[in-house]
Scaffold this active site. Structure first.
Site, PDB file in Angstrom:
ATOM      1  N   GLU A 167       0.683  -1.099   0.019  1.00  0.00           N
ATOM      2  CA  GLU A 167       0.033   0.055   0.066  1.00  0.00           C
ATOM      3  C   GLU A 167       0.923   1.246  -0.117  1.00  0.00           C
ATOM      4  O   GLU A 167       1.965   1.352   0.484  1.00  0.00           O
ATOM      5  CB  GLU A 167      -0.744   0.154   1.264  1.00  0.00           C
ATOM      6  CG  GLU A 167      -1.949   1.403   1.283  1.00  0.00           C
ATOM      7  CD  GLU A 167      -2.601   1.208   2.628  1.00  0.00           C
ATOM      8  OE1 GLU A 167      -3.808   1.376   2.254  1.00  0.00           O
ATOM      9  OE2 GLU A 167      -2.269   0.868   3.667  1.00  0.00           O
ATOM     10  N   LYS A 203      -9.057   3.135  -2.721  1.00  0.00           N
ATOM     11  CA  LYS A 203      -9.521   2.607  -1.474  1.00  0.00           C
ATOM     12  C   LYS A 203     -10.646   2.934  -1.209  1.00  0.00           C
ATOM     13  O   LYS A 203     -10.861   4.413  -1.016  1.00  0.00           O
ATOM     14  CB  LYS A 203      -8.257   2.839  -0.212  1.00  0.00           C
ATOM     15  CG  LYS A 203      -8.798   2.210   1.213  1.00  0.00           C
ATOM     16  CD  LYS A 203      -7.631   2.431   1.994  1.00  0.00           C
ATOM     17  CE  LYS A 203      -7.758   1.740   3.223  1.00  0.00           C
ATOM     18  NZ  LYS A 203      -6.876   1.830   4.335  1.00  0.00           N
ATOM     19  N   CYS A 221      -4.909  -2.845   2.825  1.00  0.00           N
ATOM     20  CA  CYS A 221      -5.370  -2.785   4.295  1.00  0.00           C
ATOM     21  C   CYS A 221      -6.486  -3.030   4.906  1.00  0.00           C
ATOM     22  O   CYS A 221      -6.915  -4.267   4.601  1.00  0.00           O
ATOM     23  CB  CYS A 221      -4.582  -1.398   4.497  1.00  0.00           C
ATOM     24  SG  CYS A 221      -4.074  -1.096   6.260  1.00  0.00           S
TER      25      CYS A 221
END
Length: 330
Positions: free
Chosen positions: A44, A126, A160
């Site tokens: 990430e 995200k 994540c």
């Protein structure tokens, strides 16, 4: 293709240095290809590194990094991405790249999926930045939860703590994902004080994702380098909050089994595994949560896969303009 070799990255970024980060990305792509991998997964915010300052002090203190971080974050269609796509094509390898996307004045935690011909499969964001990340990043939308048909199988990716949201995961499972890339930043913040941020908990999330979705999971992971530590930790308190290392990359099979040996948490390298997509059928035979192991008459998920329009332009009607002109006497 059912048999292939895959690689996932555990390494420190070239922090706040986009040019050096792209060069390091290309080197890792070359190394993975030389070792026979057909897919490489990056952590990430690999470019230009995860903004750890948001966990260490006030927003006012962190403002010292904002301009540099913005300037070193690539655009989704920028020249740095062209360089990485050329490397993918040159070495014949699929690349899933974690990066901070710069789109005008807003930054996003993002991933690009690039095929072995250097073509963009998808660019995603995200869905929701986590906790203090929301002081830095915008958020994605339903179009970012998508699995893609590729030459190496059905490929998807999340970042994540998107793996902590059960609804995110179920939407991905429902698209019959075969290979999943989970991108993680590092697990070395608040060590011993916040178990939810630990390598144990977050590696378990990747492992459970593999078992729940009956897919192969490449969990890539960043590292906090000594140079990053010295830059960010300018007080004794900050030196307690963030540690060097934090790497915990792994590759899991569709039954949740680890497929390679872990690296020490402060060691850079590639984790390599040979995977066989035909093994997914064995895992699905036991439990398929979007097939024979589901109960849609009892529980279903409502999903909007579309991107919302922030601005809607409406053409003016001539008859309304004429009426308005008569009313005002103009």
């Amino acid at each position: 293709m059912t048999l292939l070799r895959v690689a996932t990255v555990q390494a420190a970024p070239a922090f706040l240095d986009l040019e050096a980060g792209v060069a390091k990305t290309v080197r890792l792509i070359e190394e993975a290809a030389q070792r026979g991998a057909k897919l490489i997964a990056f952590p990430e915010c690999w470019l230009p590194g995860y903004p750890w300052w948001v966990w260490l002090d006030s927003p006012a203190w962190g403002m010292q990094f904002v301009q540099r971080y913005h300037q070193n974050s690539p655009r989704a269609d920028g020249p740095e991405m062209d360089t990485i796509r050329r490397a993918a094509r040159e070495h014949g390898i699929v690349v899933v790249l974690g990066y901070t996307e710069r789109d005008a004045g807003t930054l996003y935690i993002a991933q690009q999926l690039i095929d072995a011909e250097g073509r963009l499969i998808a660019a995603r964001r995200k869905l929701k930045a986590t906790h203090v990340e929301r002081t830095v990043f915008g958020e994605g939308d339903g179009s970012d939860l998508k699995v893609h048909d590729t030459a190496i199988g059905r490929l998807g990716a999340l970042c994540c703590w998107e793996h902590l949201n059960p609804l995110n995961k179920y939407i991905m499972y429902s698209q019959h994902e075969q290979i999943h890339v989970g991108a993680w930043p590092s697990f070395s913040v608040y060590e011993g004080a916040a178990y939810a941020l630990s390598p144990a908990l977050n590696t378990a999330l990747s492992q459970v994702y593999a078992a729940e979705g009956q897919c192969f999971v490449l969990a890539s992971c960043g590292i906090v380098s000594p140079e990053m530590f010295e830059l960010l930790c300018d007080t004794p308190q900050k030196r307690q909050l963030l540690k060097v290392g934090g790497g915990a990359a792994m590759i899991f099979g569709p039954d949740g089994s680890p497929l390679c040996e872990p690296l020490p948490p402060d060691q850079e390298g590639l984790l390599i595994a040979d995977i066989d997509l035909s093994l997914i059928a064995l895992a699905k035979a036991a439990a398929d949560p979007v097939g024979h192991y589901s109960r849609p008459d009892v529980v279903r998920v409502v999903f909007n896969p579309h991107s919302p329009q922030r601005v809607t332009r409406v053409a003016a009607r001539k008859d309304l303009l004429d009426t308005e002109a008569e009313d005002t006497g103009s």
